[in-house]
Design a protein around this motif. Sequence first.
Motif, short mmCIF file in Angstrom:
data_model
loop_
_atom_site.label_atom_id
_atom_site.label_comp_id
_atom_site.label_asym_id
_atom_site.label_seq_id
_atom_site.Cartn_x
_atom_site.Cartn_y
_atom_site.Cartn_z
N SER A 165 14.25 13.05 -25.93
CA SER A 165 14.25 14.17 -26.88
C SER A 165 13.54 13.83 -28.17
O SER A 165 13.07 14.72 -28.88
N GLY A 166 13.48 12.53 -28.53
CA GLY A 166 12.73 12.12 -29.71
C GLY A 166 13.49 12.11 -31.00
O GLY A 166 13.00 11.60 -32.00
N THR A 167 14.69 12.69 -31.05
CA THR A 167 15.44 12.73 -32.30
C THR A 167 16.84 12.18 -32.09
O THR A 167 17.41 12.28 -31.00
N LEU A 168 17.39 11.60 -33.14
CA LEU A 168 18.70 10.98 -33.07
C LEU A 168 19.80 11.94 -33.47
O LEU A 168 20.88 11.95 -32.88
N TYR A 169 19.57 12.76 -34.50
CA TYR A 169 20.66 13.53 -35.09
C TYR A 169 20.79 14.95 -34.53
O TYR A 169 21.73 15.64 -34.87
N ASP A 170 19.84 15.39 -33.69
CA ASP A 170 20.02 16.68 -33.02
C ASP A 170 20.97 16.47 -31.85
O ASP A 170 20.63 15.83 -30.85
N THR A 171 22.17 17.02 -31.94
CA THR A 171 23.17 16.76 -30.90
C THR A 171 23.06 17.72 -29.72
O THR A 171 23.57 17.42 -28.64
N VAL A 172 22.43 18.87 -29.90
CA VAL A 172 22.26 19.80 -28.78
C VAL A 172 20.85 19.60 -28.23
O VAL A 172 19.86 19.94 -28.86
N ILE A 173 20.78 19.01 -27.03
CA ILE A 173 19.51 18.61 -26.44
C ILE A 173 19.23 19.46 -25.21
O ILE A 173 20.11 19.65 -24.36
N ASN A 174 18.01 19.96 -25.12
CA ASN A 174 17.62 20.82 -24.00
C ASN A 174 16.68 20.04 -23.08
O ASN A 174 15.53 19.81 -23.42
N ALA A 175 17.20 19.63 -21.93
CA ALA A 175 16.41 18.87 -20.97
C ALA A 175 16.00 19.70 -19.76
O ALA A 175 15.61 19.15 -18.74
N THR A 176 16.08 21.03 -19.88
CA THR A 176 15.81 21.89 -18.72
C THR A 176 14.35 21.80 -18.26
O THR A 176 14.05 22.12 -17.12
N GLY A 177 13.45 21.34 -19.14
CA GLY A 177 12.06 21.18 -18.74
C GLY A 177 11.87 20.16 -17.64
O GLY A 177 10.80 20.11 -17.00
N LEU A 178 12.88 19.31 -17.40
CA LEU A 178 12.79 18.34 -16.30
C LEU A 178 12.61 19.02 -14.96
O LEU A 178 12.02 18.44 -14.04
N VAL A 179 13.13 20.24 -14.82
CA VAL A 179 13.04 20.93 -13.54
C VAL A 179 11.58 21.17 -13.17
O VAL A 179 11.13 20.82 -12.06
N THR A 180 10.82 21.78 -14.07
CA THR A 180 9.40 22.03 -13.78
C THR A 180 8.60 20.74 -13.81
O THR A 180 7.62 20.59 -13.07
#
Length: 782
Positions: free
Chosen positions: A189-204
């Motif tokens: 994700s590249g950031t430490l302090y953003d706690t809500v991470i969106n990894a849905t791009g892994l699907v495509t």
Amino acid sequence: MTEGAREAASLPPWMRSRAPGIGLAIAAAAVLGVGFVPLFDGPGYEIALAAGLLLPVVAAVSTALETSRYEIGRAQPIDLLFRGVANGAVFGAAAYLTTLIHGARAGFCDVWTGTWIFALGPWVGAVLGGAWGAVAGELAAPRSTVRRRRVVAVLAGIAGPLASVGVSLGRFFGSPMVFAYDPFAGFFSGTLYDTVINATGLVTYRAGTAATLGAAIVLALHLRRADDGRGLAFAWRGRGGVALAGALCAAASVAHIAYGPEMGHYQTPASIAEALGGRSEGARCTVLHARGMRPDDVKRFVKDCDAHVRKVEAWFEGKGPEHITVYLFADVRQKAALMGAAETQVAKPWRREVYVQEMAYPHPVIGHELAHVIAGSFARGPFKTGGDVLGLVPNPGLIEGVAVAASPREGDLSPMEWARAMKDLGILPKLPQLFGLGFLGAHSGVAYTVSGAFVEHVRATHGAAAIRDWYGGKALPAITGESWADMEAKFLAALDAQPLTEAALAQAKARFDRPGIFGRRCPHVVDACRRRAQALSDGGDKEGALEQLAEVKSLDPNDPMVPLLGARVWLRAGETDTGKEGLRAVANSEQAPQYARDRALEDLADLELAPGGDTAFAVATYRDLMTRMTDEDRLRTLDVKILAAGSTQARAAIFYYLVGDPGRGPDRVRASELFGRWYRESPDDGLPDYLMARQLQGEGLYAESAARLDAALSKKLPLPRVEVETLRLRIVAACALGDPATARRTYDAFAGRPGVARARREAMESLVDRCAGDAGLSPPTR
């Protein structure tokens, strides 16, 4: 060849090597060990990232060592490829099982989301690593000696995942991106302090991995080993459909890479600039902005950015880059999609670039991020950041401390005053720990504030040159001639000289006495559940919101805010009695921290502010809360509520403006109607003008806001804090409208008012200097 050797040679290569077993043990043990860190104790993003960096390398090296054993009758390429895929699949499965062990030990956060992130991230990466290991083994097999074969197998096995990480690092270095999709490691994700991470791009993204692996399998099917076991040759299998499928997979893999920016898998400076669409040039700042921004807002931002550069240079007493590029995104969502940091503002000093989203004028963090870039002018190494080994080992305390100290003040206390409060609370970190990687383990508010306070202290005692030299790589003890212990003792003495009230101490405890992200339980899931609960409550789904809060409670039983948030959900649903009961339970709880109890008390008092409520209780509660606050914004709001409780004219208008019905929240339309009645009945009262001006300024209507603020100042303002805030807003409006003379005149009146906090006075002084242009700035020297 002996009989035993011939028998061994007749076995498949994987039955003659211990490498897979050793690799499997290493993979499982490493992931098991990492899992004892709280943030990594079960299936989730962090453990998936750690496994993604390890498993593909282990799978590749193990497979390369195994398949490189050169024997007559050596297996065909397709057999070796499938062996590598099988190795990777087993390694990934074993590592995943270790995450389940930790989840069973510590409790699962979100097992299903964690599972698919692990499956699409490190598990697929390990499969790909094993496939690459078969290629590496093929490269190593012809070597003349066992030693050379093993060395080549290990180096070639590592080279694939390492080269892939190198591509991601190249994109990080050469573009605004901070996130990465990697074929081996998965998602970062590249950031430490953003706690809500969106990894849905892994699907495509993994669709491309599947295409690449499919093409490799078809190619391996059409390769045959020579009779002597040395070399490979193409051999047509006579299956046109299979060959066509391989060609389509290869084309899909290439297209997947080529269209990566459109699919959100990576970005380039050109693709981001095209997506934003707008560009404005200042004297020192080039701003690439979302094309939907209003021209006046852009012009205002560019001018303030130029002025910030000069102010920060004056703080350093040194010259920064001649031009700095600022990417100004429309909102958090656009910023997250294009460069990866959602709610974290970012700077890349080596690129002389800053990445922020649009916010209210004056932008609250642009000065901080510009300070990172300007500090890079004094740093060494490719990344232009403070640290050891040419900045390759960063010193996050120095990096962030310099930016905090060099940028305009925010809030009601200075970093030194906040640090004094932390010292008295016993939560002040040790300086050697803070100015090292220990910075990352502390609560972000504590780490940033204390590092900024110490850097400010060093500059005050040793000058700006010491800061430049420290940032340039010199050891601070060598610069100051003092040990860390001596510097820490003097810093603590300087903190003791800072004024501190009981209210400031109480507010510091509420703000800073909390664990950092590495000390929290399931922070990603907890914060996501909180956001969903709020959205569901706002949408009228009481049951859904309560289910989300119950999930938070199960994951973090000690979270003090869950009962309060639950009470608010009942209020939002119109269940006033149940909501009040929940608020009283929090307010009377001896286990709840004071800040949670105070929030519950204020909510209870707000309910009584409604027409027909118990105003005596409301006023007494507000006055009690004020004894534990230093935040001028909250104190002023409580002042206004207290006034409303005793005024038949103001009560309803202020109630609907600030509080509103429990099921709806603030109702500005109804409040505006009541303001009109208030104007007619009390034409000399400036409070309704002030309240309307706040709303207009929040909408960016600065000319209309200025007129209302002038009207308020010409009338009677019954509350001193409101009068001070009216002057402050008028300074902002004047600067927004390009009227530095009015800003300076109003600032003089503002600064002369008693009780104005030093930090707020300094923030307004900086704004007035910036909107005055060069006349308010000293030229930097070097």
